[in-house]
Design an enzyme around this catalytic site. Structure first.
Site, PDB file in Angstrom:
ATOM      1  N   HIS A  14     -14.743  -0.012  11.788  1.00  0.00           N
ATOM      2  CA  HIS A  14     -13.339   0.193  11.390  1.00  0.00           C
ATOM      3  C   HIS A  14     -13.293   1.183  10.224  1.00  0.00           C
ATOM      4  O   HIS A  14     -13.485   0.805   9.070  1.00  0.00           O
ATOM      5  CB  HIS A  14     -12.705  -1.139  10.983  1.00  0.00           C
ATOM      6  CG  HIS A  14     -11.223  -1.071  10.767  1.00  0.00           C
ATOM      7  ND1 HIS A  14     -10.375  -2.053  11.223  1.00  0.00           N
ATOM      8  CD2 HIS A  14     -10.438  -0.165  10.141  1.00  0.00           C
ATOM      9  CE1 HIS A  14      -9.135  -1.745  10.889  1.00  0.00           C
ATOM     10  NE2 HIS A  14      -9.151  -0.600  10.214  1.00  0.00           N
ATOM     11  N   HIS A  16     -11.157   4.662   8.456  1.00  0.00           N
ATOM     12  CA  HIS A  16     -10.075   5.651   8.438  1.00  0.00           C
ATOM     13  C   HIS A  16     -10.660   6.939   7.883  1.00  0.00           C
ATOM     14  O   HIS A  16     -10.908   7.045   6.678  1.00  0.00           O
ATOM     15  CB  HIS A  16      -8.912   5.156   7.577  1.00  0.00           C
ATOM     16  CG  HIS A  16      -8.262   3.940   8.162  1.00  0.00           C
ATOM     17  ND1 HIS A  16      -7.296   4.013   9.146  1.00  0.00           N
ATOM     18  CD2 HIS A  16      -8.496   2.616   7.958  1.00  0.00           C
ATOM     19  CE1 HIS A  16      -6.938   2.789   9.497  1.00  0.00           C
ATOM     20  NE2 HIS A  16      -7.663   1.921   8.799  1.00  0.00           N
ATOM     21  N   PHE A  17     -10.892   7.881   8.788  1.00  0.00           N
ATOM     22  CA  PHE A  17     -11.483   9.153   8.374  1.00  0.00           C
ATOM     23  C   PHE A  17     -10.424  10.186   8.001  1.00  0.00           C
ATOM     24  O   PHE A  17     -10.742  11.203   7.419  1.00  0.00           O
ATOM     25  CB  PHE A  17     -12.365   9.715   9.490  1.00  0.00           C
ATOM     26  CG  PHE A  17     -13.582   8.882   9.779  1.00  0.00           C
ATOM     27  CD1 PHE A  17     -14.416   8.468   8.750  1.00  0.00           C
ATOM     28  CD2 PHE A  17     -13.900   8.521  11.086  1.00  0.00           C
ATOM     29  CE1 PHE A  17     -15.551   7.715   9.014  1.00  0.00           C
ATOM     30  CE2 PHE A  17     -15.028   7.760  11.359  1.00  0.00           C
ATOM     31  CZ  PHE A  17     -15.855   7.353  10.322  1.00  0.00           C
ATOM     32  N   ARG A  18      -9.154   9.919   8.395  1.00  0.00           N
ATOM     33  CA  ARG A  18      -8.055  10.858   8.117  1.00  0.00           C
ATOM     34  C   ARG A  18      -8.329  12.222   8.758  1.00  0.00           C
ATOM     35  O   ARG A  18      -9.162  12.324   9.647  1.00  0.00           O
ATOM     36  CB  ARG A  18      -7.812  11.003   6.603  1.00  0.00           C
ATOM     37  CG  ARG A  18      -7.773   9.698   5.805  1.00  0.00           C
ATOM     38  CD  ARG A  18      -6.693   8.746   6.248  1.00  0.00           C
ATOM     39  NE  ARG A  18      -6.533   7.663   5.271  1.00  0.00           N
ATOM     40  CZ  ARG A  18      -6.010   6.470   5.553  1.00  0.00           C
ATOM     41  NH1 ARG A  18      -5.641   6.164   6.770  1.00  0.00           N
ATOM     42  NH2 ARG A  18      -5.870   5.563   4.616  1.00  0.00           N
ATOM     43  N   ASN A  42      -4.576   5.998  13.349  1.00  0.00           N
ATOM     44  CA  ASN A  42      -3.263   6.088  12.662  1.00  0.00           C
ATOM     45  C   ASN A  42      -3.205   7.291  11.736  1.00  0.00           C
ATOM     46  O   ASN A  42      -2.825   7.188  10.581  1.00  0.00           O
ATOM     47  CB  ASN A  42      -2.965   4.782  11.893  1.00  0.00           C
ATOM     48  CG  ASN A  42      -3.945   4.523  10.763  1.00  0.00           C
ATOM     49  OD1 ASN A  42      -5.075   4.998  10.783  1.00  0.00           O
ATOM     50  ND2 ASN A  42      -3.519   3.758   9.768  1.00  0.00           N
ATOM     51  N   HIS A 142      -4.641  -5.129  14.677  1.00  0.00           N
ATOM     52  CA  HIS A 142      -4.246  -5.467  13.305  1.00  0.00           C
ATOM     53  C   HIS A 142      -3.404  -6.734  13.438  1.00  0.00           C
ATOM     54  O   HIS A 142      -2.236  -6.671  13.823  1.00  0.00           O
ATOM     55  CB  HIS A 142      -3.446  -4.328  12.666  1.00  0.00           C
ATOM     56  CG  HIS A 142      -3.093  -4.610  11.247  1.00  0.00           C
ATOM     57  ND1 HIS A 142      -3.565  -3.864  10.192  1.00  0.00           N
ATOM     58  CD2 HIS A 142      -2.335  -5.598  10.692  1.00  0.00           C
ATOM     59  CE1 HIS A 142      -3.096  -4.376   9.053  1.00  0.00           C
ATOM     60  NE2 HIS A 142      -2.341  -5.426   9.338  1.00  0.00           N
ATOM     61  N   ASP A 252     -12.788  -1.022   7.196  1.00  0.00           N
ATOM     62  CA  ASP A 252     -11.407  -0.596   6.926  1.00  0.00           C
ATOM     63  C   ASP A 252     -11.351   0.302   5.695  1.00  0.00           C
ATOM     64  O   ASP A 252     -10.378   0.254   4.932  1.00  0.00           O
ATOM     65  CB  ASP A 252     -10.476  -1.811   6.763  1.00  0.00           C
ATOM     66  CG  ASP A 252      -9.008  -1.434   6.930  1.00  0.00           C
ATOM     67  OD1 ASP A 252      -8.727  -0.303   7.381  1.00  0.00           O
ATOM     68  OD2 ASP A 252      -8.152  -2.267   6.606  1.00  0.00           O
ATOM     69  N   HIS A 256      -6.749   6.891   0.145  1.00  0.00           N
ATOM     70  CA  HIS A 256      -5.468   7.546  -0.153  1.00  0.00           C
ATOM     71  C   HIS A 256      -5.662   8.266  -1.478  1.00  0.00           C
ATOM     72  O   HIS A 256      -6.227   7.685  -2.413  1.00  0.00           O
ATOM     73  CB  HIS A 256      -4.350   6.518  -0.329  1.00  0.00           C
ATOM     74  CG  HIS A 256      -4.010   5.758   0.922  1.00  0.00           C
ATOM     75  ND1 HIS A 256      -3.138   6.234   1.869  1.00  0.00           N
ATOM     76  CD2 HIS A 256      -4.436   4.561   1.382  1.00  0.00           C
ATOM     77  CE1 HIS A 256      -3.037   5.357   2.859  1.00  0.00           C
ATOM     78  NE2 HIS A 256      -3.822   4.335   2.591  1.00  0.00           N
TER      79      HIS A 256
HETATM   80  O1  DOR Z   1      -4.737  -1.462   3.911  1.00  0.00           O
HETATM   81  C1  DOR Z   1      -4.757  -0.865   4.965  1.00  0.00           C
HETATM   82  N1  DOR Z   1      -4.831   0.487   5.018  1.00  0.00           N
HETATM   83  N2  DOR Z   1      -4.689  -1.565   6.082  1.00  0.00           N
HETATM   84  C2  DOR Z   1      -4.554  -0.966   7.275  1.00  0.00           C
HETATM   85  O2  DOR Z   1      -4.470  -1.652   8.247  1.00  0.00           O
HETATM   86  C3  DOR Z   1      -4.435   0.510   7.378  1.00  0.00           C
HETATM   87  C4  DOR Z   1      -5.042   1.160   6.239  1.00  0.00           C
HETATM   88  C5  DOR Z   1      -4.720   2.639   6.102  1.00  0.00           C
HETATM   89  O3  DOR Z   1      -4.661   3.342   7.123  1.00  0.00           O
HETATM   90  O4  DOR Z   1      -4.579   3.098   4.987  1.00  0.00           O
HETATM   91 ZN    ZN Z   2      -7.551  -0.086   9.118  1.00  0.00          ZN
END
Ligand code: DOR
Ligand code: ZN
Length: 345
Positions: A14, A16-18, A42, A142, A252, A256
């Site tokens: 899991h 998030h590589f953006r 996402n 999720h 996860d 950001h």
């Molecule tokens: O805290 C989170 N950030 N939970 C998620 O399910 C998505 C993730 C994100 O994409 O920043």
């Molecule tokens: Zn996530």
């Protein structure tokens, strides 16, 4: 001689590589120690919804890998986001493009879920889940619902009946309840059949709600699902270190930029990629289960996904204290400014 831990390369199920610059900034950390990572869909402005999106996003990630000064044997595992309008035809194309899983974000529960799934019950989405089951794709969920008069702390628990119904309706669909945060979720996953598993993050093994709002508001600990009570955290640590193959690593890691976290409406997500194996080693060591770390990070996830174990390269952790930088690139990492006991060599 310092103590050492040698591990098979991790599977982080899991991530998030953006995209764009942030992708280039964060990917090297995961690629350094993981053989594979599930690339969550996402992204913005282009979400990963179709086979074409999968091809594009994999290309972006591969290009970022090629541009790194160091060569890592890292493979991104691709996913598509499942929305109310995702059809069985879209699933077939995404599968053909190499997506191994589809991810469901229920509407409004987390970052970039503004077009998330509204209805788990309707017949059209059941056809889509059936197409995933037939193609051998996994359903990643999720597991939270945003409902009237439901506190954020209860959102995971009220999702569990939906999980039970799905597991019952699709006994051959492999379902992963992502980033479990409650004892109730751990118990549900334990009791369901072998088609249901769960990922656990490093930060949910470390944090409770007190670390988010109990001593001043700490935006860098804010994430969805929210860290919960001590008893919930105990259950997560017990599950992660139990050698029950239903529980495996999905960090996860959710970067950001600092200014998106430190503001009036801070984004949810904890950036653990730069400290992930190091923090996990600390947690497993704290309960005298270091010998079980590798199964959690590098075996059970692969087995559930039906993948061979990572072979060849290994990673080494050495017991040497270090201080996590206050900021890495544009993002504040988990445990910023604090001491960690294990270092990646
Ligand atoms: O805290 C989170 N950030 N939970 C998620 O399910 C998505 C993730 C994100 O994409 O920043
Ligand atoms: Zn996530």
């Amino acid at each position: 001689m310092n103590e050492k831990i040698i591990l098979r390369r991790l599977d982080d199920m899991h991530c998030h590589f953006r995209t764009d610059l942030l992708l280039k900034e964060v990917l090297p950390f995961t690629a350094q120690y993981a053989g594979r990572g599930i690339a969550m869909p996402n992204t913005r402005p282009r979400a990963i919804l179709t086979g074409d999106d999968v091809v594009w996003y994999r290309g972006e990630i591969k290009r970022a890998l090629d541009e790194m000064p160091d060569r890592y044997s890292f493979e991104p595992l691709m996913t598509v986001e499942i929305r109310d309008n995702t059809t069985p035809q879209m699933i077939a194309k995404a599968h053909h493009a190499g997506a191994v899983a589809g991810k469901v974000y229920p509407l409004g529960v987390t970052t970039n879920s503004d077009e998330g799934l509204r209805d788990f019950d309707n017949e059209r989405i059941s056809e889509t889940f059936r197409a995933m089951q037939d193609a051998g794709m996994l359903l990643l969920i999720h597991g939270e619902l945003d409902r009237e008069r439901t506190l954020v702390m209860k959102r995971e628990e009220i999702f569990l009946p939906t999980l039970l119904a799905l597991a019952d309706k699709f006994p051959n669909l492999k379902i992963v309840l992502e980033h479990v945060s409650t004892r109730a979720a751990v118990e549900s996953v334990r009791q369901l059949g072998n088609n249901v598993a769960a990922t656990i993050t490093a930060h949910h093994l470390c944090l409770t709600l007190n670390d988010v709002v109990g001593y001043g508001i700490q935006p860098h600990h804010g994430c969805m699902p929210m860290p919960k009570d001590f008893d919930d955290r105990d259950a997560l640590i017990a599950a992660a270190t139990s050698e029950n193959p239903k529980f495996f690593l999905g960090s996860d890691t959710a970067p950001h930029p600092r200014e998106k976290k430190e503001c009036a409406k801070g984004a949810c997500g904890v950036y653990t990629a730069p400290v992930l194996p190091q923090v996990l080693a600390e947690v497993f060591e704290s309960v005298k289960r270091l010998n079980r770390l590798e199964n959690f990070t590098s075996r059970f996830g692969a087995e559930f996904y039906g993948l061979p174990l990572n072979e060849g390269a290994i990673i080494t952790l050495v017991k040497t204290e270090w201080v996590v930088p206050e900021q890495i690139g544009s993002v504040v990492p988990f445990r910023a400014g604090t001491k960690l006991q294990w270092q990646l060599s």
